[in-house]
Every structure is written in C-alpha cells, then in structure tokens.
Design a protein around this motif. Structure first.
Motif, PDB file in Angstrom:
ATOM      1  N   GLU A 151      -7.703  12.485  -0.675  1.00  0.00           N
ATOM      2  CA  GLU A 151      -8.959  13.139  -1.063  1.00  0.00           C
ATOM      3  C   GLU A 151      -8.872  14.644  -0.908  1.00  0.00           C
ATOM      4  O   GLU A 151      -9.586  15.390  -1.581  1.00  0.00           O
ATOM      5  CB  GLU A 151     -10.131  12.586  -0.238  1.00  0.00           C
ATOM      6  N   GLY A 152      -7.974  15.076  -0.021  1.00  0.00           N
ATOM      7  CA  GLY A 152      -7.788  16.515   0.190  1.00  0.00           C
ATOM      8  C   GLY A 152      -6.953  17.144  -0.912  1.00  0.00           C
ATOM      9  O   GLY A 152      -6.798  18.369  -0.960  1.00  0.00           O
ATOM     10  N   GLY A 153      -6.396  16.296  -1.790  1.00  0.00           N
ATOM     11  CA  GLY A 153      -5.580  16.805  -2.881  1.00  0.00           C
ATOM     12  C   GLY A 153      -4.192  17.227  -2.450  1.00  0.00           C
ATOM     13  O   GLY A 153      -3.537  18.036  -3.120  1.00  0.00           O
ATOM     14  N   PHE A 154      -3.715  16.675  -1.342  1.00  0.00           N
ATOM     15  CA  PHE A 154      -2.404  17.071  -0.807  1.00  0.00           C
ATOM     16  C   PHE A 154      -1.288  16.217  -1.416  1.00  0.00           C
ATOM     17  O   PHE A 154      -1.562  15.146  -1.977  1.00  0.00           O
ATOM     18  CB  PHE A 154      -2.434  16.983   0.722  1.00  0.00           C
ATOM     19  N   PRO A 155      -0.009  16.665  -1.259  1.00  0.00           N
ATOM     20  CA  PRO A 155       1.078  16.015  -2.013  1.00  0.00           C
ATOM     21  C   PRO A 155       1.259  14.536  -1.686  1.00  0.00           C
ATOM     22  O   PRO A 155       1.367  14.157  -0.521  1.00  0.00           O
ATOM     23  CB  PRO A 155       2.326  16.799  -1.584  1.00  0.00           C
ATOM     24  N   ILE A 156       1.308  13.738  -2.729  1.00  0.00           N
ATOM     25  CA  ILE A 156       1.536  12.311  -2.563  1.00  0.00           C
ATOM     26  C   ILE A 156       2.614  11.863  -3.544  1.00  0.00           C
ATOM     27  O   ILE A 156       2.998  12.618  -4.460  1.00  0.00           O
ATOM     28  CB  ILE A 156       0.257  11.479  -2.807  1.00  0.00           C
ATOM     29  N   GLU A 157       3.112  10.676  -3.330  1.00  0.00           N
ATOM     30  CA  GLU A 157       4.057  10.085  -4.266  1.00  0.00           C
ATOM     31  C   GLU A 157       3.835   8.579  -4.275  1.00  0.00           C
ATOM     32  O   GLU A 157       3.152   8.031  -3.399  1.00  0.00           O
ATOM     33  CB  GLU A 157       5.508  10.427  -3.881  1.00  0.00           C
ATOM     34  N   SER A 158       4.403   7.924  -5.268  1.00  0.00           N
ATOM     35  CA  SER A 158       4.277   6.458  -5.338  1.00  0.00           C
ATOM     36  C   SER A 158       5.481   5.902  -6.084  1.00  0.00           C
ATOM     37  O   SER A 158       6.250   6.644  -6.704  1.00  0.00           O
ATOM     38  CB  SER A 158       2.992   6.074  -6.077  1.00  0.00           C
ATOM     39  N   ASP A 159       5.638   4.608  -5.992  1.00  0.00           N
ATOM     40  CA  ASP A 159       6.751   3.943  -6.701  1.00  0.00           C
ATOM     41  C   ASP A 159       6.268   3.344  -8.009  1.00  0.00           C
ATOM     42  O   ASP A 159       5.131   2.964  -8.160  1.00  0.00           O
ATOM     43  CB  ASP A 159       7.333   2.830  -5.825  1.00  0.00           C
ATOM     44  N   MET A 188       0.840  -1.199   0.000  1.00  0.00           N
ATOM     45  CA  MET A 188       0.000   0.000   0.000  1.00  0.00           C
ATOM     46  C   MET A 188       0.873   1.247   0.000  1.00  0.00           C
ATOM     47  O   MET A 188       0.543   2.247  -0.637  1.00  0.00           O
ATOM     48  CB  MET A 188      -0.931   0.000   1.215  1.00  0.00           C
ATOM     49  N   PHE A 189       1.987   1.191   0.714  1.00  0.00           N
ATOM     50  CA  PHE A 189       2.923   2.320   0.779  1.00  0.00           C
ATOM     51  C   PHE A 189       3.445   2.627  -0.614  1.00  0.00           C
ATOM     52  O   PHE A 189       3.517   3.790  -1.033  1.00  0.00           O
ATOM     53  CB  PHE A 189       4.069   1.971   1.727  1.00  0.00           C
ATOM     54  N   MET A 190       3.813   1.594  -1.343  1.00  0.00           N
ATOM     55  CA  MET A 190       4.371   1.797  -2.675  1.00  0.00           C
ATOM     56  C   MET A 190       3.315   2.297  -3.663  1.00  0.00           C
ATOM     57  O   MET A 190       3.620   3.035  -4.589  1.00  0.00           O
ATOM     58  CB  MET A 190       5.015   0.493  -3.169  1.00  0.00           C
ATOM     59  N   GLU A 191       2.080   1.916  -3.445  1.00  0.00           N
ATOM     60  CA  GLU A 191       1.008   2.356  -4.355  1.00  0.00           C
ATOM     61  C   GLU A 191       0.700   3.838  -4.193  1.00  0.00           C
ATOM     62  O   GLU A 191       0.243   4.501  -5.125  1.00  0.00           O
ATOM     63  CB  GLU A 191      -0.273   1.544  -4.110  1.00  0.00           C
ATOM     64  N   GLY A 192       0.951   4.345  -2.999  1.00  0.00           N
ATOM     65  CA  GLY A 192       0.684   5.769  -2.767  1.00  0.00           C
ATOM     66  C   GLY A 192       0.877   6.114  -1.315  1.00  0.00           C
ATOM     67  O   GLY A 192       0.473   5.381  -0.433  1.00  0.00           O
ATOM     68  N   ARG A 193       1.522   7.249  -1.050  1.00  0.00           N
ATOM     69  CA  ARG A 193       1.817   7.667   0.323  1.00  0.00           C
ATOM     70  C   ARG A 193       1.927   9.186   0.381  1.00  0.00           C
ATOM     71  O   ARG A 193       2.064   9.850  -0.651  1.00  0.00           O
ATOM     72  CB  ARG A 193       3.130   7.046   0.801  1.00  0.00           C
ATOM     73  N   VAL A 194       1.901   9.703   1.586  1.00  0.00           N
ATOM     74  CA  VAL A 194       2.165  11.128   1.788  1.00  0.00           C
ATOM     75  C   VAL A 194       3.589  11.397   1.276  1.00  0.00           C
ATOM     76  O   VAL A 194       4.502  10.613   1.535  1.00  0.00           O
ATOM     77  CB  VAL A 194       2.042  11.504   3.275  1.00  0.00           C
ATOM     78  N   LYS A 195       3.761  12.501   0.570  1.00  0.00           N
ATOM     79  CA  LYS A 195       5.073  12.791  -0.020  1.00  0.00           C
ATOM     80  C   LYS A 195       6.135  12.877   1.067  1.00  0.00           C
ATOM     81  O   LYS A 195       5.979  13.597   2.065  1.00  0.00           O
ATOM     82  CB  LYS A 195       5.006  14.125  -0.781  1.00  0.00           C
ATOM     83  N   GLY A 196       7.183  12.103   0.881  1.00  0.00           N
ATOM     84  CA  GLY A 196       8.284  12.136   1.839  1.00  0.00           C
ATOM     85  C   GLY A 196       8.101  11.214   3.037  1.00  0.00           C
ATOM     86  O   GLY A 196       8.967  11.143   3.911  1.00  0.00           O
ATOM     87  N   ALA A 197       6.997  10.479   3.090  1.00  0.00           N
ATOM     88  CA  ALA A 197       6.742   9.601   4.240  1.00  0.00           C
ATOM     89  C   ALA A 197       7.677   8.404   4.214  1.00  0.00           C
ATOM     90  O   ALA A 197       8.162   7.992   3.160  1.00  0.00           O
ATOM     91  CB  ALA A 197       5.287   9.133   4.227  1.00  0.00           C
TER      92      ALA A 197
END
Lengths: 168, 166
Positions: free
Chosen positions: A160-168, A87-96
């Motif tokens: 959902e808030g549209g805040f920065p995310i990243e993924s692998d 789940m982390f790799m699919e999407g996470r808070v940017k820099g988490a």
C-alpha cells in the motif's frame, strides 16, 4: 416457579463452566491474559500469553512501512517472508526470501547455511492481524540470531505504501 | 391413512428415543467442538476477533469461558443432567453464532489474516456454517420442547429427589 428453576439451573451451569474455564486458563501452559491486545493502532493484535519466556528477547518492531523502506534502501537487511509459499509467489517485498513459519523444522538448517547467524534481517507476514512474523522471529532468536526486526504492517502495508515488490 | 400419518408425527415429538438421539448428537457435537478451543485459547481468541463484533476487552474472556460452557452443556446433554437448561444455553449460543455469521455475510466480510497461527479444521463457507448451525439450533429446540418422559437421564432437574435412569 418452573421458569425460576430453569433460570437457577442455567445460572449454575454458566457459573460452573466459567469457573472451570478461568481455573484451567490459569494453570494451562497456553493460558492467555484476561485482556488481550486487539487494537491494531497499537500494534499487532494478539491474545497474549500467560507464559512468555522472560529470558526471550523482545523483537524490535518497525512501526511503519516508510521506516522499513529506509532500512531496505541501505541494502544491509535480508527481508524474510513468513507467509505461505503461495502468498509469497503472488507478491513479496523485492528481494525477500521465503520462510513459511509452519515449515520451520524442515527449512531452518538450509536457512542457517545460506544466511548465517549474524545476518541482519527484517521479518514480515500479512500485517497487524498476523503474528507469524513474531513467531518466526522468536524461533530464529532461539537459533542464535539477534537484532531481528519485525515489519508489523507486513506485505499489505509495504504494498500500500507503493514500495518495491516482485512476484512469480 | 391421515390418522396414521398424524400418529407418526406425534411419535416423533414424544418418542424418548428421538429425544435421546438428539441429546447424544448435540452433546457430542458440543464436546467435540470445545476440545480444540480449550487446547488453543489464543487461536480461538483470534477467530473471535475476526468477527469484528466484540469489544477488545471481552475477546479473551469469551475465548477462555465459552469453550467450557460448550463442554459442560455437551456433557449435561449426553448424560441427561439438566438437559433442558443445557439445551437452552446451547440454543442461545447457536443463535448468537447464526447472528454473528449473518452479520458478516451481510457485510461481505470474511476474516483471513493469512496466518498459520489461526488454524481452521475445516474450510466451510459462511453459508455452510449457517446451515449447519441452524440445524443444530433446531435440535436444541426439539430437546427444549420435548414433553414426554425422557430416557437415560441421570438428573433431569436438580430439584428432583429421585434419579431417573430410563
């Protein structure tokens, strides 16, 4: 007459079982309160526990993703993802950073080396239907960390808030 | 040939050994199913919550009491203590599980909080669970409607003066 006999037997079984269940719950170390917290609008849903350690700290909860975003913007907080690696790799808070709670025993030593006690952190998991962030927060408190904050809306609320995310 | 077939069908519904096998099977299933729920009531409560069918005020109570009903009914079925009443209760529970799963299937809903705190011993789909529970329900019905003398029953009815042990 036959039906009423069966009704009495059924009642007897149900009463015996209920009594045993309530008694076991009362004495069991993992017993739960008769009423849990199942309203998402009030916070993370949980059955609760009859045996919370009174010495344990109460983790501060961040009750909206917007509030978490303000703290994110300060750059002073480490965001810790308590979900599984996939789940982390699919999407996470940017820099988490990833710290799956079910791998705590294997990962805590490396984590402490990289992020020593005193690091300000915000832990999150999936959202208000998941307690893993609280569980991880409690474990890290036991390691000496303090001031841990929990983003109760989790990655779902952040995304959902549209805040920065990243993924692998 | 036809008469032979009729006799075999009758044997199935009157064989005390078939009844014993059904009781042992269903009883064991319920005893086994109850153990994890008794050991981890909080996790079981989360599973109940995930059906989105029960009022919040009832979830913990169900999580505390239901596993013990399963355990006691399982023990009663295996030992032959009030087997019909136990089978009625297990049948009612299975019917409610079938209804709950069907409602969620119809809604296209599957609870997945993505959390480790809710452990699942199997990753059965809703359809597999439906089929399984329907089979168990059929076994409960068989025990309820069985009319011949039962084997290995400690106390078929609590009103009985003499115990029967086969």
């Amino acid at each position: 007459m036959e039906k009423s006999k069966k009704l009495v037997e059924i009642f007897l079984i149900l009463m015996l079982a209920s009594s045993a269940g309530l008694l076991r719950n009362h004495i069991h170390t993992k017993g739960i309160p008769l009423k849990g917290h199942w309203d998402k609008s009030e916070g993370v849903v949980t059955a609760g526990s009859n045996n919370s350690d009174p010495a344990a700290g109460v983790l501060e909860e961040i009750r909206s993703p917007a509030e978490a975003k303000k703290l994110f913007d300060t750059g002073k907080y480490l965001f810790v993802d308590a979900r599984g690696t996939e789940m982390f790799m699919e999407g996470r808070v940017k820099g988490a950073v990833s710290f799956p709670v079910n791998k705590f025993d294997a990962l805590w030593q490396d984590f402490i080396k990289k992020y020593p006690v005193g690091t300000s952190m915000i832990i999150y998991c999936s959202g208000r239907e998941c307690e893993d962030s609280h569980t991880l927060g409690g474990l890290l408190e036991g390691m000496g960390y303090s001031g841990i904050k929990i983003m109760i809306d989790g990655f779902l609320g952040w995304h959902e808030g549209g805040f920065p995310i990243e993924s692998d | 040939m036809r008469e032979g077939f009729r006799l075999k069908a009758t044997d199935f519904f009157s064989s005390p050994y078939m009844d014993l096998a059904a009781r042992l099977f269903l009883g064991s299933v319920f005893i086994y199913a109850s153990i994890h729920k008794i050991m981890e009531p909080a996790a079981f409560a989360k599973v109940i919550y995930g059906y989105y069918l029960f009022p919040g005020a009832s979830i913990n109570l169900i999580a505390i009491v239901l596993p013990f009903i399963e355990l006691l009914c399982g023990i009663c079925l295996v030992t032959g203590i009030m087997p019909v009443s136990s089978a009625i209760i297990t049948g009612a529970m299975l019917l409610s599980f079938i209804v709950a799963i069907s409602i969620n299937l119809a809604r296209g809903q599957e609870f997945d909080c993505g959390c480790f705190s809710v452990t699942s011993s199997s990753h059965s789909s809703a359809v597999e669970l439906l089929i399984r529970d329907s089979f168990y329900f059929a076994v409960s019905l068989y025990i309820i409607i069985f009319r011949s003398g039962r084997k290995f029953c400690i106390k078929e009815e609590i009103w009985q003066k003499n115990t029967r042990t086969g």
